[in-house]
Design an enzyme around this catalytic site. Structure first.
Site, PDB file in Angstrom:
ATOM      1  N   HIS A 198     -22.188  11.459   8.914  1.00  0.00           N
ATOM      2  CA  HIS A 198     -20.980  11.409   8.095  1.00  0.00           C
ATOM      3  C   HIS A 198     -20.164  12.687   8.183  1.00  0.00           C
ATOM      4  O   HIS A 198     -19.109  12.809   7.574  1.00  0.00           O
ATOM      5  CB  HIS A 198     -21.341  11.087   6.646  1.00  0.00           C
ATOM      6  CG  HIS A 198     -22.147   9.817   6.534  1.00  0.00           C
ATOM      7  ND1 HIS A 198     -23.517   9.806   6.700  1.00  0.00           N
ATOM      8  CD2 HIS A 198     -21.777   8.538   6.358  1.00  0.00           C
ATOM      9  CE1 HIS A 198     -23.951   8.557   6.600  1.00  0.00           C
ATOM     10  NE2 HIS A 198     -22.917   7.765   6.396  1.00  0.00           N
ATOM     11  N   CYS A 246     -26.862   6.567  10.610  1.00  0.00           N
ATOM     12  CA  CYS A 246     -26.001   5.379  10.491  1.00  0.00           C
ATOM     13  C   CYS A 246     -25.277   5.182  11.824  1.00  0.00           C
ATOM     14  O   CYS A 246     -25.501   5.941  12.770  1.00  0.00           O
ATOM     15  CB  CYS A 246     -25.010   5.550   9.331  1.00  0.00           C
ATOM     16  SG  CYS A 246     -24.221   4.003   8.810  1.00  0.00           S
ATOM     17  N   HIS A 284     -31.305  -2.355   9.278  1.00  0.00           N
ATOM     18  CA  HIS A 284     -30.802  -1.032   8.926  1.00  0.00           C
ATOM     19  C   HIS A 284     -30.182  -1.104   7.550  1.00  0.00           C
ATOM     20  O   HIS A 284     -29.484  -2.056   7.227  1.00  0.00           O
ATOM     21  CB  HIS A 284     -29.752  -0.573   9.952  1.00  0.00           C
ATOM     22  CG  HIS A 284     -28.945   0.593   9.472  1.00  0.00           C
ATOM     23  ND1 HIS A 284     -29.480   1.851   9.329  1.00  0.00           N
ATOM     24  CD2 HIS A 284     -27.659   0.692   9.060  1.00  0.00           C
ATOM     25  CE1 HIS A 284     -28.548   2.672   8.860  1.00  0.00           C
ATOM     26  NE2 HIS A 284     -27.432   1.987   8.684  1.00  0.00           N
ATOM     27  N   ARG A 304       0.822  -1.215   0.000  1.00  0.00           N
ATOM     28  CA  ARG A 304       0.000   0.000   0.000  1.00  0.00           C
ATOM     29  C   ARG A 304       0.859   1.270   0.000  1.00  0.00           C
ATOM     30  O   ARG A 304       0.565   2.257   0.663  1.00  0.00           O
ATOM     31  CB  ARG A 304      -0.971  -0.017   1.186  1.00  0.00           C
ATOM     32  CG  ARG A 304      -2.092  -1.031   0.994  1.00  0.00           C
ATOM     33  CD  ARG A 304      -3.010  -1.086   2.185  1.00  0.00           C
ATOM     34  NE  ARG A 304      -2.300  -1.575   3.356  1.00  0.00           N
ATOM     35  CZ  ARG A 304      -2.605  -1.267   4.609  1.00  0.00           C
ATOM     36  NH1 ARG A 304      -3.619  -0.475   4.869  1.00  0.00           N
ATOM     37  NH2 ARG A 304      -1.911  -1.763   5.607  1.00  0.00           N
ATOM     38  N   CYS A 330     -27.992   1.328   4.669  1.00  0.00           N
ATOM     39  CA  CYS A 330     -27.275   2.588   4.433  1.00  0.00           C
ATOM     40  C   CYS A 330     -27.664   3.190   3.095  1.00  0.00           C
ATOM     41  O   CYS A 330     -26.811   3.434   2.256  1.00  0.00           O
ATOM     42  CB  CYS A 330     -25.771   2.370   4.439  1.00  0.00           C
ATOM     43  SG  CYS A 330     -25.148   1.699   5.947  1.00  0.00           S
ATOM     44  N   ARG A 380      -8.116   4.689   0.146  1.00  0.00           N
ATOM     45  CA  ARG A 380      -8.753   3.736   1.064  1.00  0.00           C
ATOM     46  C   ARG A 380      -8.781   2.327   0.496  1.00  0.00           C
ATOM     47  O   ARG A 380      -9.141   2.117  -0.645  1.00  0.00           O
ATOM     48  CB  ARG A 380     -10.191   4.178   1.370  1.00  0.00           C
ATOM     49  CG  ARG A 380     -10.239   5.413   2.234  1.00  0.00           C
ATOM     50  CD  ARG A 380      -9.889   5.105   3.676  1.00  0.00           C
ATOM     51  NE  ARG A 380     -11.027   4.536   4.375  1.00  0.00           N
ATOM     52  CZ  ARG A 380     -11.905   5.259   5.057  1.00  0.00           C
ATOM     53  NH1 ARG A 380     -11.791   6.563   5.139  1.00  0.00           N
ATOM     54  NH2 ARG A 380     -12.906   4.663   5.657  1.00  0.00           N
TER      55      ARG A 380
HETATM   56  N1  GLN Z   1     -24.729  -1.559  13.321  1.00  0.00           N
HETATM   57  C1  GLN Z   1     -23.716  -1.024  12.475  1.00  0.00           C
HETATM   58  C2  GLN Z   1     -23.091   0.193  13.134  1.00  0.00           C
HETATM   59  O1  GLN Z   1     -23.764   0.931  13.756  1.00  0.00           O
HETATM   60  C3  GLN Z   1     -24.254  -0.623  11.123  1.00  0.00           C
HETATM   61  C4  GLN Z   1     -23.162  -0.088  10.245  1.00  0.00           C
HETATM   62  C5  GLN Z   1     -23.593   0.334   8.875  1.00  0.00           C
HETATM   63  O2  GLN Z   1     -24.727   0.616   8.655  1.00  0.00           O
HETATM   64  N2  GLN Z   1     -22.685   0.381   7.969  1.00  0.00           N
HETATM   65  O3  GLN Z   1     -21.920   0.455  13.003  1.00  0.00           O
HETATM   66 ZN    ZN Z   2     -25.642   2.590   7.892  1.00  0.00          ZN
END
Ligand code: GLN
Ligand code: ZN
Length: 768
Positions: free
Chosen positions: A708, A740, A655, A29, A657, A529
């Site tokens: 974010h 998130c 969940h 890397r 993203c 990354r």
């Molecule tokens: N449960 C995970 C967290 O909170 C979900 C992460 C994600 O959605 N990428 O980190």
């Molecule tokens: Zn997420």
């Protein structure tokens, strides 16, 4: 095809084998490291250039030494090839005008104090992300070919005559966005002349030059409007100079619609993927008739498994039944960008497993060996040995009991319980009574800040520097603090914070049989990354509970509900390298069955809500519409299997993203989770409307602030956001949460943000 234009190439190229592109981040890397030093002000741009030159030379030499005939230049990039192409064409967004050279380049990629970075998105169905060019009909475009021309000269100085890689005009337009939201293809007439000017420059570089023009957009089954651009585009580009031979390359799927047109243009060759685009064989008669060269993608460029040389040989022989052998060039299926570099540094890996693998450098020898066999060339003693070793390794892989576990296969194939107890209406009624949470209940997505101390404790434990007892105590201390904070600030459904997880897939992979990990299997994800995906080599099973101890510990610390936290089967699959000897859906089902045991253990241990994250559910979507139904059917099935053990009163959350659910809303609904949390903050309530439109009945937690960014949202702002949500969905259906997990944030940011979130909910509730 003009015979005249073709002459002369045979002597220059032995024309036997071909690599679409090579990874660039460096086997240690190196590029990542120097870029990050430069960005933090600790090194100069000259140092980046020096590292880049070393890497390019090394990568070219690897290919040369392996006996590769077509080696690419301009597959290298300091950040991303789409970004390079934007710079090449002078497609510079207004906010960066006035900047130059590296300052311009890195500002476009990463933003600067005055201007936000350009958007980034997934490169087709890989885990690589490219910079999305921004186009405007008001802009004019102008050629800046320095990088391409220099890279060609750089290789030539080392005695390597490269083919030049370019991203094609149509793909460039198709993947860009218009700042005025118009159709990017309308700018075809403005962009094509810049490509023509580029080819004219390239033609001056040398005698007889090959250019690989990547048009992966063709594999998506393009619309007639786009198809109609192919002929004018390639007629024009081929007319630029007799000194240039053009190969149009696609990968990841078949591109039969485009091939039908391309055979009627003067391009010299077509690069097709015969592994992920099996249907490309349907185009073979047309290609044969056209007399064009076929760059035949048969060595997998995007996985880590050793090629099965016998199998590849028979695939090639089948292709050769249609296309004359002299028109066939043996190739990787796509750029090797999507595989790690070399097995050389895998010092800790189990020898048996290592023997099943092949990274980019090893794949070079495979391409070379496969082509020698195909063209009946005499093998050296070393190559004969390599061939024998390859056959042996593949035989072992087919028969190893570490891969094939009869008990798992039996259980999984007979596993037919898909539906959990009770329909949604019955379940939610029961859950609301038993769990007694309020409307607009507050929760989080799972992780809390990963502090340097937590990371260090995990690393120390892994190294054996601290004992299990010390490690567990550290984790428990973190959980204590996490729970205490959530209680203090008044969040209603708590989480334990995930301190024991380095990564949401790796954590489960480490505990499942059939999974393995590399030491140095880094693959570029974007810019500097890299990710190191774990890999699934065998049948998956769960030797023992994976999360129950942590969850019950957390639950013992509070009278409130602790939400259990698992990663779903589809996400585990999509973020791993997956075995290629059985269907992806079969692997996913095995993971699902293992997870269903975990769900059962959690509820039996007193956990009342369980979140099964499917962060990467949408990422696994096939490139072609006609394959979507199949993907959705097993992806939904396997999510349902993983929670099929849940009792009616156990509330299942998931969940994702994403914020755009328009095209998959019915699929999400079919997953039948009781609650879904999603990432809609940045679009107000626009993207939530689909939930209302289709009469979605399950509960939804649209993110109320963006995690974010380090910014702390104010109470007023969150109140406003919640009110927007309430315009779309009734309070009974809404949960309130960040968009998130919080692991990348600092406690100083998380604490005030969540305190504000809870205050905002109180204010809104009073007003209702
Ligand atoms: N449960 C995970 C967290 O909170 C979900 C992460 C994600 O959605 N990428 O980190
Ligand atoms: Zn997420």
């Amino acid at each position: 095809m003009s015979k005249k234009a073709n002459s002369g190439f045979e002597e220059i190229f032995p024309r036997k084998n071909y690599i679409v592109g090579f990874p660039r981040i460096g086997e240690q890397r190196e590029l990542k490291k120097v870029l990050e030093l430069y960005w933090s002000g600790k090194s100069t741009f000259a140092e980046i250039e020096e590292v880049a030159s070393t890497l390019k030379a090394r990568h070219w030499n690897y290919q040369k030494d392996a006996g590769i005939d077509f080696i690419a230049s301009n597959d290298f990039s300091l950040y991303d090839n789409m970004l390079d192409t934007a710079v090449l064409l002078g497609a510079i967004p207004q906010r960066f005008k006035g900047l130059e050279a590296e300052e311009l380049y890195f500002s476009m990629a990463r933003g600067n104090k005055d201007a936000v970075a350009m958007e980034m998105t997934k490169w087709f169905n890989t885990n690589y992300h490219y910079i999305v060019p921004e186009l405007s009909p008001k802009d004019s475009y102008a050629l800046n070919a320095k990088k391409i021309l220099n890279e060609y000269k750089e290789a030539k100085a080392l005695g390597i005559k490269t083919k030049i890689n370019l991203i094609g005009t149509i793909t460039f337009l198709g993947l860009s966005k218009r700042v005025d939201r118009g159709d990017t293809y309308e700018l075809f007439g403005k962009i094509l002349p810049v490509y023509e000017a580029l080819l004219a420059e390239i033609a001056k570089l040398d005698d007889k030059i090959t250019i690989q023009i990547d048009e992966p957009i063709f594999v998506k089954g393009v619309e007639p409007k786009v198809l109609s651009l192919i002929k004018p585009c390639y007629d024009a580009l081929c007319a630029v100079s007799d000194n240039i031979k053009i190969i149009v390359t696609t990968y990841f799927e078949h591109s039969n619609e485009a091939t039908k047109v391309l055979v009627h243009t003067p391009v010299w060759g077509l690069g097709l993927d015969f592994l992920y685009g099996e249907k490309n064989v349907e185009s073979l008669p047309l290609i044969a008739k056209s007399g064009k060269q076929l760059i035949t993608g048969v060595v997998d460029g995007r996985n880590i498994w050793k090629n099965d040389i016998t199998k590849t040989a028979s695939l090639l022989e089948n292709i050769a039944k249609e296309v004359p052998k002299e028109n066939i060039i043996v190739s990787s299926s796509c750029s090797l960008l999507h595989t790690p570099f070399t097995l050389k540094y895998e010092e800790k890996m189990d020898d048996e497993i290592k023997n099943w693998l092949s990274y980019a450098v090893e794949k070079l020898s495979e391409v070379s060996l496969v082509s020698k066999l195909f063209f009946n060339e005499t093998l050296s003693a070393e190559e004969t040995q390599a061939l024998e070793a390859n056959k042996k390794a593949n035989h072992k892989r087919k028969n190893s009991t570490r891969i094939h576990n009869q008990a798992v296969q039996n259980r999984v194939s007979h596993f037919s319980k898909l539906e959990r107890e009770g329909d949604y209406e019955t379940r939610i009624k029961l859950q609301k009574e038993l769990l007694s949470y309020k409307d607009l209940a507050t929760t989080t997505i799972g992780s809390f800040p990963q502090t340097p101390e937590v990371r260090k404790a995990r690393a120390d434990f892994k190294k054996g520097a601290i004992s299990k007892e010390v490690y567990e105590q550290e984790m428990k201390n973190y959980i204590d603090e996490c729970v205490a904070f959530q209680e203090e600030c008044g969040i209603e459904v708590l989480v334990h914070g995930e301190p024991e997880r380095n990564d949401m897939v790796e954590y489960f992979g480490e505990q499942l049989d059939g999974y393995s990990f590399s030491q140095n299997g880094w693959v570029q994800s974007y810019g500097s990354r890299c990710v190191k995906p774990p890999f699934i080599y065998g049948d998956i099973s769960r030797p023992k509970p994976m999360t129950v101890d942590w969850m019950t510990y957390a639950q013992s610390k509070t009278a409130k509900i602790i939400k259990g936290m698992l990663t779903g089967p589809v996400t585990i699959l999509n973020w791993s390298f997956v075995r290629d000897d059985i269907a992806r859906g079969d692997v996913s089902k095995q993971i699902a069955v293992a997870l269903s045991d975990e769900v059962d253990d959690l509820q039996n241990a007193g956990i009342k809500m369980i979140q099964v994250d499917e962060a990467a559910f949408k990422e696994g979507y096939p490139l072609r519409v006609e394959n979507i139904a199949n993907y959705e059917s097993w992806a939904v099935r396997d999510f349902k299997i993983s929670v099929s053990t849940a009792k009616q009163e156990t509330q299942i959350h998931t969940h994702m993203c994403y914020s755009e659910f328009n095209d998959i809303i019915r699929t999400i609904e079919a997953m039948d989770a009781d609650v879904i949390s999603i990432e809609t903050t940045r679009s107000g309530n626009e993207l939530l409307k689909i939930f209302k439109e289709v009469g979605y009945k399950q509960e939804v937690g649209p993110g109320v602030y963006d995690i974010h960014s380090p910014r702390i949202p104010s109470v007023e702002e969150i109140v406003a956001q919640i009110k927007l949500l309430l315009e779309v969905l009734p309070k009974e259906q809404l949960w309130i949460n960040p968009d998130c997990g919080l692991k990348t944030r600092k406690w100083e940011e998380v604490k005030p943000s969540l305190i504000n979130m809870v205050k905002a909910v109180e204010i809104v509730r009073k007003g209702l």
